[in-house]
Design a protein around this motif. Structure first.
Motif, PDB file in Angstrom:
ATOM      1  N   MET A 191      -2.543 -14.261 -24.055  1.00  0.00           N
ATOM      2  CA  MET A 191      -2.528 -15.574 -24.550  1.00  0.00           C
ATOM      3  C   MET A 191      -1.490 -14.886 -25.650  1.00  0.00           C
ATOM      4  O   MET A 191      -2.158 -13.911 -26.430  1.00  0.00           O
ATOM      5  CB  MET A 191      -3.511 -16.250 -23.983  1.00  0.00           C
ATOM      6  CG  MET A 191      -4.170 -16.800 -23.184  1.00  0.00           C
ATOM      7  SD  MET A 191      -5.593 -17.195 -23.437  1.00  0.00           S
ATOM      8  CE  MET A 191      -5.545 -18.771 -24.152  1.00  0.00           C
ATOM      9  N   LEU A 192      -1.230 -15.882 -26.686  1.00  0.00           N
ATOM     10  CA  LEU A 192      -0.833 -15.461 -27.955  1.00  0.00           C
ATOM     11  C   LEU A 192      -2.367 -16.070 -28.997  1.00  0.00           C
ATOM     12  O   LEU A 192      -3.009 -16.373 -28.802  1.00  0.00           O
ATOM     13  CB  LEU A 192      -0.575 -16.856 -28.725  1.00  0.00           C
ATOM     14  CG  LEU A 192      -0.339 -17.449 -29.898  1.00  0.00           C
ATOM     15  CD1 LEU A 192       1.349 -15.849 -30.490  1.00  0.00           C
ATOM     16  CD2 LEU A 192       0.979 -18.099 -30.378  1.00  0.00           C
ATOM     17  N   ARG A 193      -2.452 -14.832 -29.159  1.00  0.00           N
ATOM     18  CA  ARG A 193      -3.423 -14.254 -30.152  1.00  0.00           C
ATOM     19  C   ARG A 193      -3.790 -14.661 -31.788  1.00  0.00           C
ATOM     20  O   ARG A 193      -3.130 -14.018 -32.657  1.00  0.00           O
ATOM     21  CB  ARG A 193      -3.737 -12.517 -30.640  1.00  0.00           C
ATOM     22  CG  ARG A 193      -4.594 -11.666 -28.411  1.00  0.00           C
ATOM     23  CD  ARG A 193      -5.188 -13.123 -27.556  1.00  0.00           C
ATOM     24  NE  ARG A 193      -5.608 -12.606 -26.792  1.00  0.00           N
ATOM     25  CZ  ARG A 193      -5.996 -13.733 -25.925  1.00  0.00           C
ATOM     26  NH1 ARG A 193      -6.645 -14.419 -25.983  1.00  0.00           N
ATOM     27  NH2 ARG A 193      -6.465 -12.848 -24.502  1.00  0.00           N
TER      28      ARG A 193
ATOM     29  N   ARG B 169      -5.988 -22.673 -18.967  1.00  0.00           N
ATOM     30  CA  ARG B 169      -5.169 -22.609 -18.567  1.00  0.00           C
ATOM     31  C   ARG B 169      -4.961 -23.970 -17.301  1.00  0.00           C
ATOM     32  O   ARG B 169      -3.488 -24.848 -16.739  1.00  0.00           O
ATOM     33  CB  ARG B 169      -5.342 -21.535 -17.519  1.00  0.00           C
ATOM     34  CG  ARG B 169      -5.060 -20.278 -18.830  1.00  0.00           C
ATOM     35  CD  ARG B 169      -4.018 -19.058 -18.309  1.00  0.00           C
ATOM     36  NE  ARG B 169      -3.514 -18.063 -19.473  1.00  0.00           N
ATOM     37  CZ  ARG B 169      -2.467 -18.243 -19.921  1.00  0.00           C
ATOM     38  NH1 ARG B 169      -1.503 -19.113 -19.672  1.00  0.00           N
ATOM     39  NH2 ARG B 169      -2.101 -17.312 -20.750  1.00  0.00           N
TER      40      ARG B 169
ATOM     41  N   GLU C 215       3.839 -21.138 -17.807  1.00  0.00           N
ATOM     42  CA  GLU C 215       5.028 -20.476 -17.530  1.00  0.00           C
ATOM     43  C   GLU C 215       5.869 -19.553 -18.857  1.00  0.00           C
ATOM     44  O   GLU C 215       6.242 -18.420 -19.361  1.00  0.00           O
ATOM     45  CB  GLU C 215       5.391 -19.465 -16.743  1.00  0.00           C
ATOM     46  CG  GLU C 215       6.271 -20.642 -15.856  1.00  0.00           C
ATOM     47  CD  GLU C 215       6.056 -21.760 -15.390  1.00  0.00           C
ATOM     48  OE1 GLU C 215       7.481 -22.630 -14.917  1.00  0.00           O
ATOM     49  OE2 GLU C 215       5.346 -22.305 -14.954  1.00  0.00           O
TER      50      GLU C 215
ATOM     51  N   SER D 256       3.272 -19.486 -25.229  1.00  0.00           N
ATOM     52  CA  SER D 256       2.068 -18.812 -25.297  1.00  0.00           C
ATOM     53  C   SER D 256       1.118 -19.340 -25.670  1.00  0.00           C
ATOM     54  O   SER D 256       0.850 -20.376 -26.745  1.00  0.00           O
ATOM     55  CB  SER D 256       2.534 -18.123 -26.198  1.00  0.00           C
ATOM     56  OG  SER D 256       3.329 -17.120 -25.559  1.00  0.00           O
TER      57      SER D 256
ATOM     58  N   ASP E 156      -3.617 -19.983 -27.473  1.00  0.00           N
ATOM     59  CA  ASP E 156      -4.786 -19.360 -27.986  1.00  0.00           C
ATOM     60  C   ASP E 156      -5.406 -20.769 -28.150  1.00  0.00           C
ATOM     61  O   ASP E 156      -5.310 -21.914 -28.110  1.00  0.00           O
ATOM     62  CB  ASP E 156      -4.593 -18.775 -29.135  1.00  0.00           C
ATOM     63  CG  ASP E 156      -5.395 -17.772 -29.154  1.00  0.00           C
ATOM     64  OD1 ASP E 156      -6.410 -17.154 -28.463  1.00  0.00           O
ATOM     65  OD2 ASP E 156      -5.782 -16.662 -30.330  1.00  0.00           O
TER      66      ASP E 156
ATOM     67  N   ALA F 166      -0.420 -23.996 -28.854  1.00  0.00           N
ATOM     68  CA  ALA F 166       0.623 -23.590 -27.906  1.00  0.00           C
ATOM     69  C   ALA F 166       1.556 -24.036 -29.120  1.00  0.00           C
ATOM     70  O   ALA F 166       1.885 -24.565 -29.153  1.00  0.00           O
ATOM     71  CB  ALA F 166       0.246 -24.473 -26.526  1.00  0.00           C
TER      72      ALA F 166
ATOM     73  N   THR G 157       7.155 -20.016 -25.606  1.00  0.00           N
ATOM     74  CA  THR G 157       7.034 -18.466 -25.899  1.00  0.00           C
ATOM     75  C   THR G 157       8.204 -18.188 -26.176  1.00  0.00           C
ATOM     76  O   THR G 157       8.247 -17.116 -27.666  1.00  0.00           O
ATOM     77  CB  THR G 157       6.655 -17.550 -24.147  1.00  0.00           C
ATOM     78  OG1 THR G 157       5.436 -17.891 -24.268  1.00  0.00           O
ATOM     79  CG2 THR G 157       6.700 -16.312 -24.474  1.00  0.00           C
TER      80      THR G 157
ATOM     81  N   ILE H  36       8.262 -17.307 -30.585  1.00  0.00           N
ATOM     82  CA  ILE H  36       7.037 -15.902 -30.308  1.00  0.00           C
ATOM     83  C   ILE H  36       8.834 -14.626 -30.502  1.00  0.00           C
ATOM     84  O   ILE H  36       9.077 -14.028 -31.210  1.00  0.00           O
ATOM     85  CB  ILE H  36       6.175 -15.689 -29.337  1.00  0.00           C
ATOM     86  CG1 ILE H  36       5.502 -16.864 -30.671  1.00  0.00           C
ATOM     87  CG2 ILE H  36       5.487 -14.023 -30.134  1.00  0.00           C
ATOM     88  CD1 ILE H  36       3.660 -16.712 -29.484  1.00  0.00           C
ATOM     89  N   ASP H  37       8.975 -14.920 -28.701  1.00  0.00           N
ATOM     90  CA  ASP H  37       9.996 -13.653 -28.781  1.00  0.00           C
ATOM     91  C   ASP H  37      11.140 -13.436 -30.043  1.00  0.00           C
ATOM     92  O   ASP H  37      11.458 -12.503 -29.821  1.00  0.00           O
ATOM     93  CB  ASP H  37      10.577 -13.857 -27.326  1.00  0.00           C
ATOM     94  CG  ASP H  37       9.198 -14.065 -26.194  1.00  0.00           C
ATOM     95  OD1 ASP H  37       8.155 -13.238 -25.878  1.00  0.00           O
ATOM     96  OD2 ASP H  37      10.022 -14.053 -25.187  1.00  0.00           O
TER      97      ASP H  37
END
Length: 353
Positions: A1-3, A108, A120, A123, A125, A145, A148, A151-152
């Motif tokens: 998970m994204l922290r 989830r 999927e 990300s 938290d 949320a 992803t 963040i990437d």
């Protein structure tokens, strides 16, 4: 998970990637006082980041490396921020006796109720909020949320600069944390504060009530419009117009024909943003307006906003009560302070209790 919410005990370097620059900041704490240990600001090539989307990670990584060289920080544990507009926030009720692992599994399982993307691709938290609910066996949980890929894109920049992220945060949380360190400098009776961040292409109004962000709205407008006006009126290239604006090396009619009309437009945009806030919440007023972002220091802007809107307006400075290491250029950081709110909030993550 994204922290987003986990505590950090390591010193962090806050890295803020905007449309015009990469800013980094390192803080320490001595005798209950924060100190600025190092900071660096490196300009970005126009078009590298557009409306908070990183379009050229290589150029952004180059700017980040230059900012690191300027600052020369002690550590390289990086905290980065995802733009608020790219993050979904939900407060959900859950059983109080769940462990964090059980809570994660439950979130989830139920995620499709809260998140309009395939799990999927996301990300996320969560954090249990301290405020009690009506049922003592239940707790409120803040869920955040983001796709992803958002963040990437930031992790790719760090990787190209040979750096690793320890924390991914959200800009609004960083702003809230940054405001908290100078909130007691606000006049007595100030409970609701608007932070108007005027960037290169985006202006963001964030409203805090008792120190917590209750509203954020972004719209397309910023200092780029002023640069384009200079470019068009005086027949300069975009780069020449940007330099002339900074050095104030412009014809005598610049103030009356270009700057003042731009400032009037800023006032209109600010008024419109506030009206959106009032119409979409139960609030009908703010107690104070803070100016942030790279255009906060434009001469005459704060005074004009105060006159036209009727609110007390000051320029944001998260370092008002901080100490500074000897290598810090005090004049420069005072000028840059309004644009360092997010970087400061990221660096403060390691002091979260």
């Amino acid at each position: 998970m994204l922290r987003l919410f986990r505590k950090q005990n390591r010193k962090l370097i806050g890295v803020d990637i905007s449309s015009t620059s990469v800013k980094i900041l390192e803080l320490s704490k001595k005798n209950d006082r924060y100190w600025v240990e190092s900071y660096g600001l490196s300009p970005l090539v126009e078009g590298s980041v557009v409306e908070k989307n990183i379009l050229n990670p290589e150029l952004v990584a180059d700017a980040l490396e230059r900012a690191i060289q300027i600052a020369n920080p002690e550590g390289l544990n990086i905290a980065v921020a995802v733009p608020t507009s790219m993050v979904i926030h939900k407060v959900i009720e859950m059983d109080a006796d769940l462990t964090d692992d059980e809570r994660e599994v439950q979130i989830r399982l139920d995620a499709e109720q809260y998140i309009p993307f395939p799990l999927e691709e996301v990300s996320l938290d969560f954090e249990v909020l301290p405020e009690p609910t009506d049922d003592p066996n239940r707790v409120n949980v803040l869920l955040a949320a983001t796709r992803t890929e958002n963040i990437d894109a930031r992790l790719e920049v760090l990787e190209l600069a040979n750096l690793d992220a320890v924390v991914a945060d959200v800009e609004s949380y960083a702003l809230e944390r940054s405001f908290a360190v100078f909130a007691d400098c606000m006049p007595i009776g100030v409970n609701t504060v608007g932070i108007l961040d005027i960037g290169h292409t985006m202006t963001t109004l964030s409203v805090l009530h008792h120190g917590q962000i209750i509203y954020t709205r972004e719209h397309i407008f910023g200092g780029k419009q002023l640069t384009q006006e200079v470019q068009n009126r005086y027949g300069l290239s975009y780069e020449e117009a940007g330099r002339a604006k900074k050095t104030k090396n412009l014809p005598s009619d610049y103030e009356t024909e270009v700057l003042i009309p731009f400032l009037e437009t800023v006032v209109q945009q600010a008024s419109r943003s506030l009206q959106f806030f009032f119409s979409s919440t139960l609030f009908n007023d703010v107690d104070h307006l803070l100016l942030a972002g790279g255009n906060a220091n434009i001469a005459g802007l704060s005074k004009l906003l105060e006159q036209k809107l009727g609110y007390r307006v000051t320029i944001a400075n998260p370092f008002l009560q901080m100490g500074f290491s000897p290598q810090i250029d005090l004049k420069k950081i005072e000028n840059d302070a309004p644009s360092l709110m997010v970087a400061c909030g990221l660096a403060l993550r390691c002091f979260d209790s």
